[in-house]
Design an enzyme around this catalytic site. Structure first.
Site, PDB file in Angstrom:
ATOM      1  N   ASN A  94       7.403  -6.092  -9.370  1.00  0.00           N
ATOM      2  CA  ASN A  94       7.917  -4.974 -10.477  1.00  0.00           C
ATOM      3  C   ASN A  94       7.659  -3.687  -9.579  1.00  0.00           C
ATOM      4  O   ASN A  94       6.797  -3.193  -9.048  1.00  0.00           O
ATOM      5  CB  ASN A  94       6.711  -4.710 -11.631  1.00  0.00           C
ATOM      6  CG  ASN A  94       7.167  -3.742 -12.572  1.00  0.00           C
ATOM      7  OD1 ASN A  94       8.099  -3.701 -13.065  1.00  0.00           O
ATOM      8  ND2 ASN A  94       6.430  -2.699 -12.566  1.00  0.00           N
ATOM      9  N   GLU A  95       8.950  -2.861  -9.678  1.00  0.00           N
ATOM     10  CA  GLU A  95       8.989  -1.671  -9.393  1.00  0.00           C
ATOM     11  C   GLU A  95       8.390  -1.166  -7.682  1.00  0.00           C
ATOM     12  O   GLU A  95       7.285  -0.405  -7.781  1.00  0.00           O
ATOM     13  CB  GLU A  95       8.334  -0.460 -10.158  1.00  0.00           C
ATOM     14  CG  GLU A  95       9.085  -0.830 -11.432  1.00  0.00           C
ATOM     15  CD  GLU A  95       8.396   0.248 -12.669  1.00  0.00           C
ATOM     16  OE1 GLU A  95       7.456   1.117 -12.419  1.00  0.00           O
ATOM     17  OE2 GLU A  95       9.085   0.447 -13.407  1.00  0.00           O
ATOM     18  N   HIS A 124       2.742  -7.579 -10.865  1.00  0.00           N
ATOM     19  CA  HIS A 124       2.879  -6.228 -11.603  1.00  0.00           C
ATOM     20  C   HIS A 124       1.748  -5.278 -11.047  1.00  0.00           C
ATOM     21  O   HIS A 124       0.834  -4.901 -11.790  1.00  0.00           O
ATOM     22  CB  HIS A 124       3.268  -6.372 -13.235  1.00  0.00           C
ATOM     23  CG  HIS A 124       3.811  -4.934 -13.841  1.00  0.00           C
ATOM     24  ND1 HIS A 124       4.771  -5.069 -14.674  1.00  0.00           N
ATOM     25  CD2 HIS A 124       3.239  -3.779 -13.955  1.00  0.00           C
ATOM     26  CE1 HIS A 124       5.127  -3.845 -15.004  1.00  0.00           C
ATOM     27  NE2 HIS A 124       4.209  -3.120 -14.714  1.00  0.00           N
ATOM     28  N   GLU A 130      13.032  -2.649 -18.131  1.00  0.00           N
ATOM     29  CA  GLU A 130      12.032  -1.748 -18.858  1.00  0.00           C
ATOM     30  C   GLU A 130      13.000  -0.570 -19.113  1.00  0.00           C
ATOM     31  O   GLU A 130      13.970   0.036 -18.466  1.00  0.00           O
ATOM     32  CB  GLU A 130      11.006  -1.316 -17.888  1.00  0.00           C
ATOM     33  CG  GLU A 130       9.761  -2.207 -17.927  1.00  0.00           C
ATOM     34  CD  GLU A 130       8.841  -1.443 -17.073  1.00  0.00           C
ATOM     35  OE1 GLU A 130       8.392  -0.637 -17.036  1.00  0.00           O
ATOM     36  OE2 GLU A 130       8.123  -2.458 -16.189  1.00  0.00           O
ATOM     37  N   ASP A 182     -10.533  -3.109 -18.621  1.00  0.00           N
ATOM     38  CA  ASP A 182     -11.614  -3.906 -18.939  1.00  0.00           C
ATOM     39  C   ASP A 182     -11.442  -4.946 -20.313  1.00  0.00           C
ATOM     40  O   ASP A 182     -11.778  -6.186 -20.130  1.00  0.00           O
ATOM     41  CB  ASP A 182     -12.968  -3.557 -18.974  1.00  0.00           C
ATOM     42  CG  ASP A 182     -13.465  -2.972 -17.817  1.00  0.00           C
ATOM     43  OD1 ASP A 182     -12.753  -2.889 -16.768  1.00  0.00           O
ATOM     44  OD2 ASP A 182     -14.694  -2.224 -17.780  1.00  0.00           O
TER      45      ASP A 182
END
Ligand code: BGC
Length: 512
Positions: A195-196, A151, A408, A81
């Site tokens: 991503n990934e 992502h 990364e 949040d």
């Protein structure tokens, strides 16, 4: 060896370096420790993990907003949040990037922030402004923005329709990617579409996540695997046909690959099959000459399926058109590297680890950790630096020469830990492997440390810290303080060599 640096406020630089004694970590300053002039250093973050502002302006809910609000126990009672509050504090982020001397910064765009309905019919003015400010702020300081379009931040409305397992997601994603290219492509030249996929499909499709209809293992994960590759390919083709001639950038995706060794030489064949499952399933379709699934994966899924009574393979086939659509959709190879495993066959009656990413299904293989490998906080990620180089060698041997970007690579600790010598060794050991790869003729052009600062670490909440900067999550200002690893990394960058020299960043004493 001791290096003394005066204590200072991190912004007051340059700070006087008092003593500099030869090379650190037992390295002598030979030219082979020097990075080529074209090599670039960076650090990475992602939108949900740092931005906060989860319901500010017209931003819609992402799958992570929903998950953390409804099953907080799964995330150590943490949410994104507020996270690092980078939606508010992005100027400080740029200041840190400048302090480090990074040449590029990898961050991601939040799909539900930019397109609140998920579709391009509404583009959020505030979302647009936020990313424009960040990109322009970086460029003003001469820092290249490297942008991840997705992502892990699926709009909740699409997650409810199956997320990456819904075949239509590839078009919804491609429409979103077109908006991103058209808004920011004039200034962003390195793009990561997704991503990934392996973590998204294999690791997050576990029973801890309540959205897979109980079909996670070997069904939902394979569906996700196929459609995520198609989505990437559609975005790449959009860039290639509509934007490349104007903007001349590079587009690929970032793969998290788990490097695998045989635990004994007789398991080499089993290990190679396992590599095709873990890495080939996310590479072959894009990077191989033939495209499609690796044949050994198709064979094994069918064979294991028959054994347990399936009449149809669980691996969704690619049509001929889909094979052509996906094949060759890359401009570089994006690699996220963290760890390695040892492969052996399972013992009779041994149950295989249910987490698909860190073991495989449809292959009778078990992945072990060598007890001698060092660990950070996250025990799933034991440290094995040479695996980084060997993984690139494997990719190059299978798919041919290409540019590699290490998007990364990071080390996790916990609690307040400004004197993070383990992280310094981690960075040094991996950069050494990068240099060795370059010297072997692998074209690695960028290295990005994960992460710029501590953040929301998915299932680990705020317990696991990867940052070069420590973030005080109990402080409303989310104060960021450089760790010693920040000083080390900035020294490497400025010196362009593993022969570290201390820099202006605020550290007292580095004892090596
Ligand atoms: C992910 C990051 C994550 C990092 C460390 C990577 O797999 O891309 O989002 O924070 O690992 O856990």
């Amino acid at each position: 060896m001791l290096i003394f640096v005066t204590e200072s406020v991190s912004k007051m630089w340059p700070v006087v370096i008092l003593v500099w004694l030869s090379a650190p970590f037992g390295l002598s300053c030979t030219p082979d420790l020097q990075f080529p002039s074209w090599f670039k250093f960076g650090a990475s973050t992602s939108s949900y993990q740092i931005e906060g502002a989860w319901n500010v302006s017209d931003k819609a809910e992402s799958k992570w907003d929903r998950l953390t609000h409804t099953i907080p126990e799964t995330f150590k009672q943490a949410t994104g949040d507020v996270a690092c509050d980078s939606y508010r504090l992005w100027r400080r982020d740029i200041e840190m990037i400048e302090e480090l001397g990074l040449q590029f910064y990898r961050f991601s765009i939040s799909w539900p922030r930019l397109l609140p309905s998920g579709f391009p019919n509404i583009i959020s003015e505030d979302g647009k402004r936020y990313y424009n400010n960040l990109i322009d702020g970086l460029l003003e300081k001469g820092i290249e923005p490297v942008v991840t379009i997705y992502h892990f931040e699926m709009p909740e409305i699409f997650q409810e329709l199956g997320g990456w397992t819904n075949p239509l997601i590839s078009d919804w994603y491609a429409d979103y990617a077109r908006v991103v290219f058209s808004l920011f492509g004039d200034r962003v030249k390195t793009w990561i579409t997704i991503n990934e996929p392996s973590i998204e499909c294999d690791y997050f499709h576990t029973s801890e996540m309540p959205y897979n209809a109980g079909l996670e293992h070997g069904v939902a994960s394979y569906m996700c695997n196929k459609y995520v590759l198609i989505a990437h390919a559609k975005a790449w083709r959009i860039y290639d046909t509509e934007f490349r001639h104007k903007y001349n950038g590079k587009v690929s995706f970032s793969n998290h690959l788990l490097w695998l060794y045989p635990s004994s030489p007789e398991y080499e064949e089993l290990t190679e099959i396992s590599r095709e499952f873990i890495s080939g399933r996310y590479c072959h379709a894009v990077y191989s000459k033939e495209g499609g699934w690796p044949p050994v994966v198709e064979e094994n899924v069918a064979k294991f399926g028959r054994k347990i009574g399936y009449t149809r393979t669980r691996l969704p086939p690619f049509t001929k058109e889909e094979i052509e659509l996906v094949r060759g959709t890359y401009d570089y190879f994006g690699l996220n590297y963290y760890t390695t495993r040892l492969v052996r066959p399972s013992y009779p009656g041994e149950s295989v680890n249910p987490s698909v990413f860190f073991s495989v299904i449809d292959v009778d293989a078990v992945f072990d950790i060598d007890p001698d490998w060092r660990n950070g906080l996250n025990k799933l990620l034991p440290i094995h630096p040479i695996g980084l180089r060997q993984q690139m060698e494997w990719v190059q041997k299978h798919y041919g020469e290409m540019e590699f970007i290490i998007s990364e690579n990071g080390y996790s600790s916990t609690g307040s830990n400004l004197n993070d010598y383990e992280r310094i060794s981690f960075i040094k050991d991996h950069l050494e492997q990068v240099l060795m790869s370059i010297n072997e003729g692998i074209n690695v052009t960028k290295y990005s440390y994960w992460g710029l600062m501590d953040d929301f670490e998915w299932l680990d909440g705020y317990r696991s810290n990867f940052g070069l900067y420590e973030v005080d999550f109990s402080d409303v200002n989310r104060t960021r303080t450089p760790r010693k690893s920040a000083a080390y990394y900035s020294g490497v960058i400025r010196n362009r060599s593993l022969c570290y020299e201390p820099t202006h960043i605020d550290i007292n004493t580095i004892e090596i």
